[in-house]
Design an enzyme around this catalytic site. Sequence first.
Site, PDB file in Angstrom:
ATOM      1  N   ASN A  35      23.309 -11.620 -25.718  1.00  0.00           N
ATOM      2  CA  ASN A  35      24.538 -11.749 -26.482  1.00  0.00           C
ATOM      3  C   ASN A  35      24.581 -10.671 -27.565  1.00  0.00           C
ATOM      4  O   ASN A  35      23.588 -10.429 -28.243  1.00  0.00           O
ATOM      5  CB  ASN A  35      24.618 -13.130 -27.141  1.00  0.00           C
ATOM      6  CG  ASN A  35      24.677 -14.254 -26.117  1.00  0.00           C
ATOM      7  OD1 ASN A  35      25.151 -14.065 -25.009  1.00  0.00           O
ATOM      8  ND2 ASN A  35      24.200 -15.429 -26.489  1.00  0.00           N
ATOM      9  N   GLY A  68      24.923  -7.520 -26.930  1.00  0.00           N
ATOM     10  CA  GLY A  68      24.509  -6.237 -26.364  1.00  0.00           C
ATOM     11  C   GLY A  68      23.018  -6.157 -26.141  1.00  0.00           C
ATOM     12  O   GLY A  68      22.228  -6.885 -26.752  1.00  0.00           O
ATOM     13  N   ASP A 110      29.477  -7.143 -13.916  1.00  0.00           N
ATOM     14  CA  ASP A 110      29.480  -6.541 -12.574  1.00  0.00           C
ATOM     15  C   ASP A 110      29.135  -5.058 -12.660  1.00  0.00           C
ATOM     16  O   ASP A 110      28.415  -4.525 -11.805  1.00  0.00           O
ATOM     17  CB  ASP A 110      30.850  -6.713 -11.925  1.00  0.00           C
ATOM     18  CG  ASP A 110      31.361  -8.143 -12.014  1.00  0.00           C
ATOM     19  OD1 ASP A 110      30.522  -9.069 -11.999  1.00  0.00           O
ATOM     20  OD2 ASP A 110      32.586  -8.333 -12.108  1.00  0.00           O
TER      21      ASP A 110
END
Length: 296
Positions: A203, A205, A234
Amino acid sequence: MARFDVVGVGNLNYDIIMLVERFPEFHEKVSAENAFFGLGGAAANTISWLATFGLRTGYIGAIGRDEIGEAHISYFRRLGVDTGGIKTVDAPSGVAVAIIHGEDKRIVKYPGANLLKEIDFDYLSGARHVHLSSNPPETIVEVVNFAGERGITVSLDIGEAALPRDVEAKVDYLMMNEDEYRRKFGSLDLSLSSARNLVVTLNGGGALVRDDKGNVREVRGLSAEVVDSTGAGDAFDAGVIYGVLSGWTLEEAARLGMLLAYLTVQKVGARSAVVPLEKVAEAARETGIELPFGRS
């Protein structure tokens, strides 16, 4: 020699994304500040990056006999993705509607044709690597076992899906976010997963990676103003897959994943940021991310 570098297995959706100043109250209408309409599906987003990077790609999924289904086939063919594993079925193509306010996102999905997806194992046998995302547990088990018996490596973005521990141990690259990992294992102890290699995005980064030798590394994140986080995971998966298939270390591959996610969150829509590899290399230089493109 394998026919494909990577075959993706997952959903094919049409995304409707609206950015709002605030969410509507009961029976209230609000106007969106911005909107995006485009093709989506987690594994399909990942394959879009990999095809754009020049890998030989294929896909297993299902579409309806409608304009959305036709658009998926047309888009993939334009990128060079083989569509021989995509079945056309008698159900509407999948749709996902997202309403976004800042970093808060509300999503409604209609799976439609995705529920009728069937695994073509002859098609899958032509892969060097298979990537799964947004699949039911029974599909994951079948594909992982099949791939393991044939020496095909597997990456799995598992989300909330349950997975038997013996099957998890056959997964070459397990990808989860921090919240998913904590819910599944109760802590961020990466030794709790039996997967051969593990990547957990954090969370705020960054990511933690554990390779098949048990080495744990932290990959620093990049600071970006988040416009829309759709497809960021993705894109991250695509970076990891491209890196490891290119012979990079897991840490190097995760760095590429972080860069692709960084590019994605600054655009509206899961595929708006997809660019050729030379543009990614340029972005790496601009952001100071060291990546071994010369070894690819």
